[in-house]
Motif scaffolding. Structure first.
Motif, PDB file in Angstrom:
ATOM      1  N   ASP A 132       0.854  -1.186   0.000  1.00 23.90           N
ATOM      2  CA  ASP A 132       0.000   0.000   0.000  1.00 23.90           C
ATOM      3  C   ASP A 132       0.890   1.236   0.000  1.00 23.90           C
ATOM      4  OD1 ASP A 132       1.002   0.128   2.592  1.00 23.90           O
ATOM      5  OD2 ASP A 132      -0.936  -0.115   3.571  1.00 23.90           O
ATOM      6  N   GLU A 133       0.276   2.407   0.010  1.00 21.43           N
ATOM      7  CA  GLU A 133       1.043   3.649  -0.071  1.00 21.43           C
ATOM      8  C   GLU A 133       2.053   3.775   1.069  1.00 21.43           C
ATOM      9  OE1 GLU A 133       0.532   8.505  -0.074  1.00 21.43           O
ATOM     10  OE2 GLU A 133      -1.252   7.267  -0.365  1.00 21.43           O
ATOM     11  N   VAL A 134       1.647   3.419   2.278  1.00 19.61           N
ATOM     12  CA  VAL A 134       2.548   3.522   3.432  1.00 19.61           C
ATOM     13  C   VAL A 134       3.774   2.637   3.213  1.00 19.61           C
ATOM     14  CG1 VAL A 134       2.783   3.048   5.903  1.00 19.61           C
ATOM     15  CG2 VAL A 134       0.721   4.175   5.038  1.00 19.61           C
ATOM     16  N   ARG A 135       3.560   1.411   2.767  1.00 21.11           N
ATOM     17  CA  ARG A 135       4.676   0.482   2.556  1.00 21.11           C
ATOM     18  C   ARG A 135       5.569   0.952   1.414  1.00 21.11           C
ATOM     19  NH1 ARG A 135       6.265  -4.787   4.115  1.00 21.11           N
ATOM     20  NH2 ARG A 135       8.447  -4.813   3.479  1.00 21.11           N
ATOM     21  N   ILE A 136       4.977   1.471   0.361  1.00 24.19           N
ATOM     22  CA  ILE A 136       5.771   1.991  -0.760  1.00 24.19           C
ATOM     23  C   ILE A 136       6.661   3.116  -0.271  1.00 24.19           C
ATOM     24  CG2 ILE A 136       5.667   3.255  -2.951  1.00 24.19           C
ATOM     25  CD1 ILE A 136       3.048   1.649  -3.522  1.00 24.19           C
ATOM     26  N   ARG A 137       6.103   4.036   0.488  1.00 21.95           N
ATOM     27  CA  ARG A 137       6.903   5.154   1.013  1.00 21.95           C
ATOM     28  C   ARG A 137       8.010   4.661   1.941  1.00 21.95           C
ATOM     29  NH1 ARG A 137       5.110  10.219   0.015  1.00 21.95           N
ATOM     30  NH2 ARG A 137       3.080  10.391  -0.975  1.00 21.95           N
ATOM     31  N   GLU A 138       7.706   3.645   2.728  1.00 20.66           N
ATOM     32  CA  GLU A 138       8.703   3.063   3.620  1.00 20.66           C
ATOM     33  C   GLU A 138       9.846   2.459   2.803  1.00 20.66           C
ATOM     34  OE1 GLU A 138       8.453  -0.872   6.222  1.00 20.66           O
ATOM     35  OE2 GLU A 138       7.136   0.715   6.974  1.00 20.66           O
ATOM     36  N   GLU A 139       9.501   1.733   1.747  1.00 22.11           N
ATOM     37  CA  GLU A 139      10.507   1.097   0.886  1.00 22.11           C
ATOM     38  C   GLU A 139      11.352   2.130   0.136  1.00 22.11           C
ATOM     39  OE1 GLU A 139      11.293  -2.248   0.455  1.00 22.11           O
ATOM     40  OE2 GLU A 139       9.961  -2.637   2.161  1.00 22.11           O
ATOM     41  N   LEU A 140      10.751   3.266  -0.189  1.00 28.07           N
ATOM     42  CA  LEU A 140      11.456   4.331  -0.915  1.00 28.07           C
ATOM     43  C   LEU A 140      12.274   5.232   0.003  1.00 28.07           C
ATOM     44  CD1 LEU A 140       8.786   5.548  -3.502  1.00 28.07           C
ATOM     45  CD2 LEU A 140      10.886   4.268  -3.980  1.00 28.07           C
ATOM     46  N   ALA A 141      12.201   5.004   1.304  1.00 28.51           N
ATOM     47  CA  ALA A 141      12.861   5.906   2.258  1.00 28.51           C
ATOM     48  C   ALA A 141      14.363   6.051   2.005  1.00 28.51           C
ATOM     49  CB  ALA A 141      12.609   5.430   3.687  1.00 28.51           C
ATOM     50  N   GLY A 142      14.986   5.074   1.411  1.00 30.23           N
ATOM     51  CA  GLY A 142      16.418   5.148   1.137  1.00 30.23           C
ATOM     52  C   GLY A 142      16.759   5.796  -0.186  1.00 30.23           C
ATOM     53  N   ASN A 143      15.769   6.316  -0.883  1.00 33.83           N
ATOM     54  CA  ASN A 143      15.992   6.989  -2.162  1.00 33.83           C
ATOM     55  C   ASN A 143      15.490   8.419  -2.033  1.00 33.83           C
ATOM     56  OD1 ASN A 143      15.672   3.995  -2.825  1.00 33.83           O
ATOM     57  ND2 ASN A 143      16.489   4.805  -4.719  1.00 33.83           N
ATOM     58  N   LEU A 144      16.363   9.364  -2.245  1.00 31.31           N
ATOM     59  CA  LEU A 144      15.997  10.768  -2.097  1.00 31.31           C
ATOM     60  C   LEU A 144      15.754  11.430  -3.441  1.00 31.31           C
ATOM     61  CD1 LEU A 144      18.584  11.859   0.620  1.00 31.31           C
ATOM     62  CD2 LEU A 144      16.258  10.994   0.936  1.00 31.31           C
ATOM     63  N   CYS A 145      14.682  12.197  -3.507  1.00 33.36           N
ATOM     64  CA  CYS A 145      14.379  13.020  -4.675  1.00 33.36           C
ATOM     65  C   CYS A 145      14.470  14.462  -4.220  1.00 33.36           C
ATOM     66  CB  CYS A 145      12.969  12.708  -5.203  1.00 33.36           C
ATOM     67  SG  CYS A 145      12.464  13.837  -6.525  1.00 33.36           S
ATOM     68  N   ARG A 146      15.453  15.168  -4.696  1.00 31.35           N
ATOM     69  CA  ARG A 146      15.648  16.553  -4.276  1.00 31.35           C
ATOM     70  C   ARG A 146      14.595  17.484  -4.858  1.00 31.35           C
ATOM     71  NH1 ARG A 146      21.975  15.712  -4.849  1.00 31.35           N
ATOM     72  NH2 ARG A 146      22.299  14.867  -2.790  1.00 31.35           N
ATOM     73  N   CYS A 147      13.920  17.029  -5.905  1.00 36.98           N
ATOM     74  CA  CYS A 147      12.858  17.839  -6.523  1.00 36.98           C
ATOM     75  C   CYS A 147      11.514  17.594  -5.851  1.00 36.98           C
ATOM     76  CB  CYS A 147      12.734  17.499  -8.010  1.00 36.98           C
ATOM     77  SG  CYS A 147      14.246  17.736  -8.939  1.00 36.98           S
ATOM     78  N   THR A 148      11.496  16.752  -4.866  1.00 37.54           N
ATOM     79  CA  THR A 148      10.287  16.361  -4.125  1.00 37.54           C
ATOM     80  C   THR A 148       9.204  15.810  -5.036  1.00 37.54           C
ATOM     81  OG1 THR A 148       9.273  18.561  -4.079  1.00 37.54           O
ATOM     82  CG2 THR A 148      10.791  18.023  -2.283  1.00 37.54           C
ATOM     83  N   GLY A 149       9.585  14.903  -5.897  1.00 32.48           N
ATOM     84  CA  GLY A 149       8.620  14.264  -6.793  1.00 32.48           C
ATOM     85  C   GLY A 149       8.009  13.005  -6.205  1.00 32.48           C
ATOM     86  N   TYR A 150       8.060  12.879  -4.882  1.00 30.97           N
ATOM     87  CA  TYR A 150       7.617  11.642  -4.237  1.00 30.97           C
ATOM     88  C   TYR A 150       6.178  11.267  -4.558  1.00 30.97           C
ATOM     89  CZ  TYR A 150      11.877  11.900  -1.497  1.00 30.97           C
ATOM     90  OH  TYR A 150      13.181  11.963  -1.125  1.00 30.97           O
ATOM     91  N   GLN A 151       5.272  12.224  -4.567  1.00 24.80           N
ATOM     92  CA  GLN A 151       3.870  11.881  -4.797  1.00 24.80           C
ATOM     93  C   GLN A 151       3.706  11.192  -6.149  1.00 24.80           C
ATOM     94  OE1 GLN A 151       1.556  11.996  -2.431  1.00 24.80           O
ATOM     95  NE2 GLN A 151       0.214  10.923  -3.840  1.00 24.80           N
TER      96      GLN A 151
END
Length: 176
Positions: A132-151
């Motif tokens: 789900d979205e929470v788990r995806i965000r947790e898994e992506l925590a080690g990848n940074l997007c400086r442009c804040t394109g996370y959504q």
């Protein structure tokens, strides 16, 4: 007085690395990180170097089927292992879905983090098909997007996960 500085010779080591299904014979300093070996010695520039501390995830590659930072360890540690960079996934169906979803969901901004994000996203899709979205965000925590394109990135991964859910055949649906 004009004296030249004399530096001791730099020791190098000859290694064979399996990268993208091909063996690369490399001559490099034992301290050369895998990311530098991939970019400078193999010509595979999709692997980006951001922080060189394993924090940003831009250097993420696949090692023996799992994502791993390539800036943290020397290339000699990967002898005998299978390394795949983003260039290896041109014909990969999951990566094609992710690339299309990243485009559709506006997950591409400056693009610097994109190779590492795609490598991590592919792992999420294959390993966690019910994420789900929470788990995806947790898994992506080690990848940074400086442009804040996370959504957009999260939405792209969610899109691919939805697309991969098996759809019932019309005959099966009517039989119930």
């Amino acid at each position: 007085m004009n004296t030249l500085l004399e530096f001791p010779p730099v020791a190098t080591e000859r290694i064979a690395l399996s990268v993208n299904g091909r063996t690369h014979q490399l001559e490099l300093e034992p301290r050369t990180h895998l990311a530098d070996a991939l970019r400078e010695h193999c010509g595979l520039t999709a692997t980006h170097l951001g922080c060189e501390h394993g924090v940003c995830g831009a250097c993420t590659v696949e090692v023996d089927g799992a994502p791993q930072r390539s800036c943290l360890q020397s290339a000699v540690r990967f002898v005998g292992r299978s390394v795949r960079t983003l260039e290896a996934f041109d014909d990969d169906a999951v990566m094609a879905q992710l690339r299309a979803a990243f485009s559709a969901e506006h997950a591409l901004q400056c693009g610097y983090c994109t190779p590492g994000m795609l490598m991590t996203a592919r792992d999420i899709v294959l390993r966690l098909p019910q994420a789900d979205e929470v788990r995806i965000r947790e898994e992506l925590a080690g990848n940074l997007c400086r442009c804040t394109g996370y959504q957009g990135i999260v939405q792209a991964i969610q899109r691919v996960l939805r697309e991969r859910i098996p759809q019932p055949h019309p005959e099966t649906a009517h039989a119930a």
